[in-house]
Design a protein around this motif. Structure first.
Motif, PDB file in Angstrom:
ATOM      1  N   VAL A  86     106.217  -5.189  -2.458  1.00 61.59           N
ATOM      2  CA  VAL A  86     105.426  -6.267  -1.843  1.00 61.59           C
ATOM      3  C   VAL A  86     106.045  -6.696  -0.509  1.00 61.59           C
ATOM      4  N   TYR A  87     105.182  -7.118   0.382  1.00 60.81           N
ATOM      5  CA  TYR A  87     105.600  -7.472   1.741  1.00 60.81           C
ATOM      6  C   TYR A  87     105.355  -8.945   2.028  1.00 60.81           C
ATOM      7  N   ASN A  88     106.149  -9.504   2.907  1.00 61.11           N
ATOM      8  CA  ASN A  88     105.904 -10.873   3.371  1.00 61.11           C
ATOM      9  C   ASN A  88     104.607 -10.952   4.160  1.00 61.11           C
ATOM     10  N   LYS A  89     104.082 -12.175   4.216  1.00 65.72           N
ATOM     11  CA  LYS A  89     102.922 -12.432   5.079  1.00 65.72           C
ATOM     12  C   LYS A  89     103.376 -13.396   6.152  1.00 65.72           C
ATOM     13  N   TRP A  90     102.963 -13.149   7.365  1.00 67.36           N
ATOM     14  CA  TRP A  90     103.394 -14.028   8.459  1.00 67.36           C
ATOM     15  C   TRP A  90     102.178 -14.538   9.232  1.00 67.36           C
ATOM     16  N   PRO A  91     102.165 -15.818   9.552  1.00 67.86           N
ATOM     17  CA  PRO A  91     101.052 -16.324  10.363  1.00 67.86           C
ATOM     18  C   PRO A  91     101.179 -15.866  11.817  1.00 67.86           C
ATOM     19  N   GLN A  92     100.060 -15.781  12.519  1.00 63.81           N
ATOM     20  CA  GLN A  92     100.064 -15.455  13.952  1.00 63.81           C
ATOM     21  C   GLN A  92     100.672 -16.600  14.752  1.00 63.81           C
ATOM     22  N   PHE A  93     100.420 -17.805  14.238  1.00 62.89           N
ATOM     23  CA  PHE A  93     100.830 -18.998  14.967  1.00 62.89           C
ATOM     24  C   PHE A  93     101.528 -19.949  14.009  1.00 62.89           C
ATOM     25  N   PRO A  94     102.604 -20.608  14.345  1.00 61.56           N
ATOM     26  CA  PRO A  94     103.340 -20.492  15.608  1.00 61.56           C
ATOM     27  C   PRO A  94     104.024 -19.123  15.735  1.00 61.56           C
ATOM     28  N   SER A  95     104.100 -18.653  16.955  1.00 59.17           N
ATOM     29  CA  SER A  95     104.508 -17.265  17.163  1.00 59.17           C
ATOM     30  C   SER A  95     105.961 -16.999  16.762  1.00 59.17           C
ATOM     31  N   ASP A  96     106.788 -18.023  16.712  1.00 58.46           N
ATOM     32  CA  ASP A  96     108.184 -17.757  16.317  1.00 58.46           C
ATOM     33  C   ASP A  96     108.461 -18.134  14.859  1.00 58.46           C
ATOM     34  N   TYR A  97     107.397 -18.292  14.076  1.00 63.97           N
ATOM     35  CA  TYR A  97     107.548 -18.662  12.657  1.00 63.97           C
ATOM     36  C   TYR A  97     108.456 -17.673  11.923  1.00 63.97           C
ATOM     37  N   ARG A  98     108.147 -16.390  12.106  1.00 62.55           N
ATOM     38  CA  ARG A  98     108.898 -15.356  11.400  1.00 62.55           C
ATOM     39  C   ARG A  98     110.382 -15.369  11.793  1.00 62.55           C
ATOM     40  N   GLU A  99     110.607 -15.426  13.083  1.00 60.23           N
ATOM     41  CA  GLU A  99     111.990 -15.388  13.561  1.00 60.23           C
ATOM     42  C   GLU A  99     112.782 -16.608  13.078  1.00 60.23           C
ATOM     43  N   ALA A 100     112.160 -17.782  13.154  1.00 62.33           N
ATOM     44  CA  ALA A 100     112.849 -19.009  12.730  1.00 62.33           C
ATOM     45  C   ALA A 100     113.185 -18.943  11.245  1.00 62.33           C
ATOM     46  N   CYS A 101     112.242 -18.454  10.457  1.00 62.68           N
ATOM     47  CA  CYS A 101     112.464 -18.361   9.001  1.00 62.68           C
ATOM     48  C   CYS A 101     113.544 -17.334   8.683  1.00 62.68           C
ATOM     49  N   GLN A 102     113.481 -16.181   9.337  1.00 64.63           N
ATOM     50  CA  GLN A 102     114.459 -15.130   9.024  1.00 64.63           C
ATOM     51  C   GLN A 102     115.868 -15.544   9.443  1.00 64.63           C
ATOM     52  N   GLU A 103     115.948 -16.256  10.535  1.00 62.13           N
ATOM     53  CA  GLU A 103     117.267 -16.722  10.979  1.00 62.13           C
ATOM     54  C   GLU A 103     117.863 -17.683   9.940  1.00 62.13           C
ATOM     55  N   TYR A 104     117.037 -18.604   9.483  1.00 64.78           N
ATOM     56  CA  TYR A 104     117.517 -19.556   8.479  1.00 64.78           C
ATOM     57  C   TYR A 104     117.904 -18.836   7.184  1.00 64.78           C
ATOM     58  N   ALA A 105     117.042 -17.907   6.745  1.00 68.41           N
ATOM     59  CA  ALA A 105     117.281 -17.204   5.477  1.00 68.41           C
ATOM     60  C   ALA A 105     118.588 -16.408   5.526  1.00 68.41           C
ATOM     61  N   GLY A 106     118.876 -15.815   6.675  1.00 72.48           N
ATOM     62  CA  GLY A 106     120.108 -15.039   6.815  1.00 72.48           C
ATOM     63  C   GLY A 106     121.330 -15.914   6.560  1.00 72.48           C
ATOM     64  N   HIS A 107     121.325 -17.101   7.118  1.00 80.32           N
ATOM     65  CA  HIS A 107     122.457 -18.021   6.906  1.00 80.32           C
ATOM     66  C   HIS A 107     122.502 -18.520   5.466  1.00 80.32           C
ATOM     67  N   ALA A 108     121.343 -18.825   4.922  1.00 74.95           N
ATOM     68  CA  ALA A 108     121.297 -19.354   3.547  1.00 74.95           C
ATOM     69  C   ALA A 108     121.814 -18.299   2.563  1.00 74.95           C
ATOM     70  N   GLU A 109     121.436 -17.045   2.784  1.00 73.17           N
ATOM     71  CA  GLU A 109     121.885 -16.001   1.867  1.00 73.17           C
ATOM     72  C   GLU A 109     123.398 -15.818   1.932  1.00 73.17           C
ATOM     73  N   LYS A 110     123.921 -15.881   3.135  1.00 72.31           N
ATOM     74  CA  LYS A 110     125.379 -15.754   3.292  1.00 72.31           C
ATOM     75  C   LYS A 110     126.101 -16.853   2.503  1.00 72.31           C
ATOM     76  N   LEU A 111     125.590 -18.060   2.649  1.00 70.61           N
ATOM     77  CA  LEU A 111     126.194 -19.183   1.938  1.00 70.61           C
ATOM     78  C   LEU A 111     126.024 -19.019   0.421  1.00 70.61           C
ATOM     79  N   ALA A 112     124.879 -18.505   0.003  1.00 70.90           N
ATOM     80  CA  ALA A 112     124.641 -18.322  -1.440  1.00 70.90           C
ATOM     81  C   ALA A 112     125.718 -17.417  -2.037  1.00 70.90           C
TER      82      ALA A 112
END
Ligand code: OGA
Ligand code: NI
Length: 349
Positions: free
Chosen positions: A142-168
């Motif tokens: 299964v794949y993620n779904k990303w909205p077209q707008f706001p255009s940096d939604y995906r990047e902002a989420c992935q950046e946060y998730a990367g840090h959260a996973e490291k901390l986990a």
């Protein structure tokens, strides 16, 4: 009095004012992880984490390494998305097969939650069982779904998730040490981790006395890391007596809680606390949990090295992916049957 759709109404014993106390009687520990830089303090931090996991199943962390800017960026970006008209949001709607994306009909224990969510897998694509049938070994990608707008939604989420996973994983190592186990004891369980993170938006509710943002539940994961804003509403049930009390929002802190898998691995030494979210009639609230989940093929069962004749296993093993898929189906819509719970795997003594 405004009417509230029947589907949201909690049974009287589960409502916000039932069996709850307005102030935290004892503080859930707030642990400063910068103390790990001091070799003389590391052991204290580990034992404070262990005590918190046992006593409360919850603690908060500060100076945890997830940058404030990253958090602020994701909070601002997701708000832009949730403020869009419904016809935009449903373009990335979750469906019965793929749990990723937007959803406004989540159910907890068959009562509808007063919230909207957006789910994002940490691994994209993610592998999960294709059915709930224990005999069926079929898998689905299964794949993620990303909205077209706001255009940096995906990047902002992935950046946060990367840090959260490291901390986990840092926290997982500390928890492992607190149990007297090697630091990396749990790592093999995450080769194809099913971890995901979720954006929760709780709109103001006309009847906060009848509905809940999330009904009482235990998280089905290993550990959860929750960023909450300053509105408040998260309550947990005290291990000693089941009384509900609030978790105070602490600026920039993350709320950590133990999920079902860790409870089973430790044979109930560490506690997966029931928690819920109360809503209010004036302010919307956002929270962003990161749920650390093992691979679909991991059999979750009490760890051999923690068992003894005096401490026999309290749970049968269960395949994580199958549990996840069964639970997901019941979160998606109301079912006529009680959904699957960790207690279904308790050994009857
Ligand atoms: C959850 C949850 C708490 C919160 O999403 O599982 O418990 O404060 N959320 O939003
Ligand atoms: Ni939860």
């Amino acid at each position: 009095m405004e009417d509230l759709d029947q589907t949201f109404i909690q049974a009287p014993e589960h409502r916000a004012d039932s069996n709850s106390i307005p102030n935290q009687p004892e503080e859930i520990p707030v642990i400063d992880l910068s103390r790990l830089n001091d070799p003389e303090d590391i052991q204290n931090v580990i034992s404070e984490i262990g005590d918190a996991c046992e006593t409360w199943g919850f603690f908060q962390v500060i100076n945890h390494g997830v940058p404030c800017d990253t958090r602020k960026r994701v909070e601002e970006t997701v708000k832009i998305f949730f403020d869009l008209p419904m016809e935009e949001k449903i373009k990335v709607k979750r469906d019965e097969v793929n749990p990723a994306g937007y959803h406004d009909g989540e159910h907890t224990k068959n009562v509808r939650d007063w919230k909207e969510v957006f789910d994002i897998y940490f691994k994209d694509p993610m592998v999960m069982p294709s059915s709930t049938d224990p005999e069926d070994e079929g898998l689905r990608v299964v794949y993620n779904k990303w909205p077209q707008f706001p255009s940096d939604y995906r990047e902002a989420c992935q950046e946060y998730a990367g840090h959260a996973e490291k901390l986990a994983f840092r926290l997982l190592e500390l928890i492992s040490l607190s149990l007297g186990l090697p630091k990396e004891r749990f790592h093999d369980y995450f080769k194809e981790q099913m971890s995901f993170f979720r954006i929760n938006r709780y709109p103001p509710c006309p009847r906060p006395d009848l509905a809940l943002g999330v009904g009482h539940h235990k998280d089905a994961d290993v550990i959860s890391l929750l960023a909450q804003d300053d509105v408040g509403g998260l309550q947990i049930s005290r291990r000693s007596d089941g009384v509900w009390f609030p978790i105070r929002p602490v600026p920039n802190a993350l709320v950590i809680n133990i999920g079902n898998c860790m409870e089973v691995w430790t044979n109930d030494k560490y506690w997966s606390a029931e928690h819920r979210v109360v809503v209010n009639s004036t302010r919307e609230r956002y929270s962003i949990p990161f749920f650390l989940l093992p691979s679909h093929d991991v059999e979750v069962k009490p760890l051999e090295e923690l068992l003894s004749p005096e401490n026999p296993p309290r749970y049968k093993g269960y395949k994580y992916g199958k549990f996840y898929v069964s639970r997901n189906r019941s979160d998606f819509k109301k079912l006529e049957i009680q959904n699957i719970q960790i207690d279904d795997f308790k050994v009857v003594t």
